[in-house]
Write an enzyme that holds these catalytic residues in place. Sequence first.
Site, PDB file in Angstrom:
ATOM      1  N   THR A 183      -3.731 -95.514  42.995  1.00 17.33           N
ATOM      2  CA  THR A 183      -3.504 -94.736  41.475  1.00 17.33           C
ATOM      3  C   THR A 183      -2.532 -94.783  41.075  1.00 17.33           C
ATOM      4  OG1 THR A 183      -2.644 -93.141  42.632  1.00 17.33           O
ATOM      5  CG2 THR A 183      -4.506 -93.223  43.216  1.00 17.33           C
ATOM      6  N   LYS A 184      -1.672 -95.676  41.142  1.00 16.73           N
ATOM      7  CA  LYS A 184      -0.322 -96.074  39.938  1.00 16.73           C
ATOM      8  C   LYS A 184      -1.045 -96.479  38.973  1.00 16.73           C
ATOM      9  CE  LYS A 184       3.022 -93.572  42.215  1.00 16.73           C
ATOM     10  NZ  LYS A 184       1.882 -92.958  43.586  1.00 16.73           N
TER      11      LYS A 184
END
Length: 386
Positions: A183-184
Amino acid sequence: MRGEFLPFAAPLLGDEEIDEVVHCLRSGWLTTGRKTKQFEQEFCEFVGAKHALAVNSCTAALHLALEAVGVGPADEVITTPMTFTATAAVIEHLGARPVFADCDAATLNIDPAAIERQITPRTKAILPVHFAGQACDMNAIGALARAHELPVIEDAAHALPTLHRGRKVGATSELTCFSFYATKNVTTGEGGMVVTDREDLAERMRLMHLHGMSRDAWKRYTQNGSWSYEILAPGFKYNLTDIAAAIGIQQLKKAHAFHRRRLAIADRYDAGLADVPGVTLPRVADREGHAWHLYVIQLDPARLAIDRAAFVDRLIARNIGVSVHFIPLHVHPYYRDRYGLRPDDYPNAWAAYERIVSLPIYAKMTDDDVRHVIEAVRDVAREARR
Ligand SMILES: Cc1ncc(COP(=O)(O)O)c(C=O)c1O
């Protein structure tokens, strides 16, 4: 109402990543090798650091960084309660104690004055977290560190790219750790990077990230390599695979474009939510220097008839994926019980926890997605108005 559920987070992957991974697979070299080296070199250039070591998570990066500066049993490391458990768990892994310093109520970044109050003769390092992707006050933290001769290790899991007074995070302290979790802002699926300008720390971490084997042991299955190696320390198994690095090489090329999109979404949220009673928008000093990994609103309980949990539930019922960053570490059973901590020991983190909601913000979101989030937040806040 939105028909389809909008995930809270999702990566944006294109043919470039797929082709690079296929190239890696066809090459037959899957684990740490040329692509990892290339990724490290390009990352160095990206953040302006001398050395970069690719690892399989930010957690690993933090662990290696703390080990490299010599954190060990009976030491204390000062960090924020407003973070993910990994930040403090790695301190525990080394037998040391995480000592929390409260965050600022508005930015949710660690408060340098609170750090100063926690410094003791046992303090071994300071570990600030750039919450949501906004830089901590590194001038104040750096001054404290110099005065007490302490190394600073930055948790930059959210902070790619982040600027601190015009300088890239990654070029400001001894050690900086990044995350490439799915998700970064830039992803390799799972992965991380630790950067430093100090040769000695880079060498120690390179040794420890792969079993404590003597240098370039990864080459031992190539014609140029050698079967012979020495074990110099009981190291970890934290190396990044070339398959993951292949994704990272292409993601990094897009990092500025991803960032521009995140910034544009933050601008839209600011404009679309500025007049909503009971909703406070993120307090930001430098909009462009903020990585916008998270967009965290705070609810005002005096103006809303529902609590944060109900607010979250109502957004999810409207098909908007949201989250909470973070449940402060000092209220989790492990830290609470081990160190006898009470919620009010860190009043800003605790008060924020009851008010915060993270809205979705990622490069893959369309303008319609953003509009749906704004509409949903406005609707829920209107219905809940006191
Ligand atoms: C502030 C912070 N630090 C560290 C981590 C750990 O990152 P990783 O999953 O790459 O180990 C996270 C992960 O979400 C995080 O949010």
